[in-house]
Design a protein around this motif. Structure first.
Motif, PDB file in Angstrom:
ATOM      1  N   GLY A  52       0.806  -1.218   0.000  1.00  0.00           N
ATOM      2  CA  GLY A  52       0.000   0.000   0.000  1.00  0.00           C
ATOM      3  C   GLY A  52       0.836   1.263   0.000  1.00  0.00           C
ATOM      4  N   PRO A  53       0.492   2.236   0.844  1.00  0.00           N
ATOM      5  CA  PRO A  53       1.217   3.509   0.873  1.00  0.00           C
ATOM      6  C   PRO A  53       2.583   3.422   1.560  1.00  0.00           C
ATOM      7  N   TYR A  54       2.932   2.261   2.116  1.00  0.00           N
ATOM      8  CA  TYR A  54       4.192   2.113   2.834  1.00  0.00           C
ATOM      9  C   TYR A  54       5.342   1.681   1.935  1.00  0.00           C
ATOM     10  N   GLY A  55       5.095   1.541   0.654  1.00  0.00           N
ATOM     11  CA  GLY A  55       6.151   1.241  -0.303  1.00  0.00           C
ATOM     12  C   GLY A  55       6.615  -0.200  -0.284  1.00  0.00           C
ATOM     13  N   ARG A  95      14.583 -11.430   8.437  1.00  0.00           N
ATOM     14  CA  ARG A  95      14.653  -9.978   8.546  1.00  0.00           C
ATOM     15  C   ARG A  95      13.617  -9.314   7.645  1.00  0.00           C
ATOM     16  N   LEU A  96      12.965  -8.283   8.161  1.00  0.00           N
ATOM     17  CA  LEU A  96      12.009  -7.485   7.398  1.00  0.00           C
ATOM     18  C   LEU A  96      12.503  -6.049   7.406  1.00  0.00           C
ATOM     19  N   HIS A  97      12.560  -5.453   6.224  1.00  0.00           N
ATOM     20  CA  HIS A  97      12.914  -4.036   6.177  1.00  0.00           C
ATOM     21  C   HIS A  97      12.241  -3.372   4.986  1.00  0.00           C
ATOM     22  N   GLY A  98      12.027  -2.088   5.131  1.00  0.00           N
ATOM     23  CA  GLY A  98      11.419  -1.266   4.096  1.00  0.00           C
ATOM     24  C   GLY A  98      11.604   0.191   4.475  1.00  0.00           C
ATOM     25  N   ALA A  99      11.389   1.077   3.521  1.00  0.00           N
ATOM     26  CA  ALA A  99      11.623   2.495   3.771  1.00  0.00           C
ATOM     27  C   ALA A  99      10.650   3.068   4.809  1.00  0.00           C
ATOM     28  N   GLN A 100       9.385   2.627   4.788  1.00  0.00           N
ATOM     29  CA  GLN A 100       8.381   3.237   5.658  1.00  0.00           C
ATOM     30  C   GLN A 100       7.758   2.245   6.641  1.00  0.00           C
ATOM     31  N   VAL A 101       8.354   1.087   6.811  1.00  0.00           N
ATOM     32  CA  VAL A 101       7.883   0.122   7.810  1.00  0.00           C
ATOM     33  C   VAL A 101       9.000  -0.113   8.815  1.00  0.00           C
ATOM     34  N   PRO A 102       8.663  -0.431  10.054  1.00  0.00           N
ATOM     35  CA  PRO A 102       9.701  -0.679  11.054  1.00  0.00           C
ATOM     36  C   PRO A 102      10.453  -1.972  10.753  1.00  0.00           C
ATOM     37  N   ASP A 103      11.732  -1.968  11.078  1.00  0.00           N
ATOM     38  CA  ASP A 103      12.531  -3.182  10.903  1.00  0.00           C
ATOM     39  C   ASP A 103      12.106  -4.230  11.920  1.00  0.00           C
ATOM     40  N   ALA A 104      12.141  -5.481  11.488  1.00  0.00           N
ATOM     41  CA  ALA A 104      11.793  -6.593  12.376  1.00  0.00           C
ATOM     42  C   ALA A 104      12.774  -7.722  12.162  1.00  0.00           C
ATOM     43  N   ASP A 112      10.848  -3.055  15.638  1.00  0.00           N
ATOM     44  CA  ASP A 112      11.214  -1.658  15.868  1.00  0.00           C
ATOM     45  C   ASP A 112      12.030  -1.508  17.154  1.00  0.00           C
ATOM     46  N   GLY A 113      12.907  -2.482  17.422  1.00  0.00           N
ATOM     47  CA  GLY A 113      13.784  -2.435  18.587  1.00  0.00           C
ATOM     48  C   GLY A 113      13.153  -2.902  19.890  1.00  0.00           C
ATOM     49  N   THR A 114      11.884  -3.311  19.875  1.00  0.00           N
ATOM     50  CA  THR A 114      11.186  -3.758  21.078  1.00  0.00           C
ATOM     51  C   THR A 114      10.770  -5.222  20.932  1.00  0.00           C
ATOM     52  N   CYS A 133      -5.353   0.470  10.232  1.00  0.00           N
ATOM     53  CA  CYS A 133      -4.056  -0.211  10.379  1.00  0.00           C
ATOM     54  C   CYS A 133      -2.925   0.765  10.086  1.00  0.00           C
ATOM     55  N   ASP A 134      -1.772   0.447  10.636  1.00  0.00           N
ATOM     56  CA  ASP A 134      -0.588   1.269  10.409  1.00  0.00           C
ATOM     57  C   ASP A 134       0.574   0.366  10.007  1.00  0.00           C
ATOM     58  N   ALA A 135       1.771   0.932   9.950  1.00  0.00           N
ATOM     59  CA  ALA A 135       2.948   0.191   9.495  1.00  0.00           C
ATOM     60  C   ALA A 135       3.287  -0.981  10.418  1.00  0.00           C
ATOM     61  N   ILE A 136       3.041  -0.857  11.712  1.00  0.00           N
ATOM     62  CA  ILE A 136       3.332  -1.936  12.668  1.00  0.00           C
ATOM     63  C   ILE A 136       2.459  -3.154  12.360  1.00  0.00           C
ATOM     64  N   ASP A 137       1.163  -2.920  12.156  1.00  0.00           N
ATOM     65  CA  ASP A 137       0.236  -4.016  11.855  1.00  0.00           C
ATOM     66  C   ASP A 137       0.651  -4.732  10.572  1.00  0.00           C
ATOM     67  N   LEU A 138       0.953  -3.960   9.544  1.00  0.00           N
ATOM     68  CA  LEU A 138       1.334  -4.557   8.264  1.00  0.00           C
ATOM     69  C   LEU A 138       2.673  -5.277   8.352  1.00  0.00           C
ATOM     70  N   ALA A 139       3.606  -4.742   9.134  1.00  0.00           N
ATOM     71  CA  ALA A 139       4.906  -5.403   9.296  1.00  0.00           C
ATOM     72  C   ALA A 139       4.735  -6.791   9.903  1.00  0.00           C
ATOM     73  N   LEU A 140       3.877  -6.923  10.912  1.00  0.00           N
ATOM     74  CA  LEU A 140       3.648  -8.232  11.530  1.00  0.00           C
ATOM     75  C   LEU A 140       2.993  -9.203  10.555  1.00  0.00           C
TER      76      LEU A 140
END
Length: 192
Positions: A24-27, A49-58, A78-80, A150-157
């Protein structure tokens, strides 16, 4: 946001395996883990590993012989750290749910069937993924739809768990475990 759709296509190289796609809008997001040279060897820690420009790293680490699993999982978003739990002995489908807790959010992750898809839920948000044949060739694509706020955290999971082997959450896994316990004799206790 009311609805976001995304598609993740498999990416396989000599050294890595994973998925990549636009969310979506998170690239663009990239999800990958190192391929194990000898998949029939003993289980070793494997890092996804998950990474993207507008999503938190996981980073998701588990014991595996081929791809990330639910055995001894450790997830950092996101470090937590994310707390994960599920009842491995539950038999009914509705009880075989992976529960995730991250800061003040709680999620329920349920699979819809073996290699078919999954649903990630938290109050006000539902992300549904479905796996279909890759139109470009080898492997299965993941198609997702996110509804609610939903936000970037939800989509990252949701994206992260598309590359994790969630077989243990299926009803078939529960039946298989019971069958194995019945047919596999226990080792006798050593006598002193």
């Amino acid at each position: 946001m009311s609805e976001i759709t995304f598609e993740l296509r498999p990416v396989i190289t000599r050294k890595e395996s994973g998925r990549r796609g636009l969310v979506g809008p998170y690239g663009e997001v990239t999800l990958g883990h190192t391929r194990i040279k000898w998949p029939w060897s003993a289980a070793k820690p494997l890092e996804l590993r998950l990474h993207g420009a507008q999503v938190p790293d996981a980073t998701y680490t588990s014991l595996s012989t081929y791809r990330p699993t639910l055995k001894a999982p450790h997830l950092v978003l996101d470090g937590t750290p994310v707390d994960m739990s599920f009842k491995s002995c539950a038999f009914r489908k509705k009880d075989r749910v992976l529960r995730l807790s991250w800061l003040d959010r709680t999620y329920d992750y349920t699979v819809t069937g073996m290699k078919k898809g999954a649903v990630l839920r938290r109050p006000g948000v539902e992300i549904t993924t479905e796996r279909r044949k890759n139109p470009a060739g080898k492997g299965l694509c993941s198609w997702g739809t996110a509804t609610g706020e939903c936000d970037a955290i939800d989509l990252a999971l949701a994206v992260l768990f598309e590359e994790v082997d969630t077989f243990e959450l299926t009803t078939y896994a529960a039946m298989s475990e019971v069958f194995n316990k019945v047919t596999t004799p226990r080792r006798p206790e050593p006598m002193d």
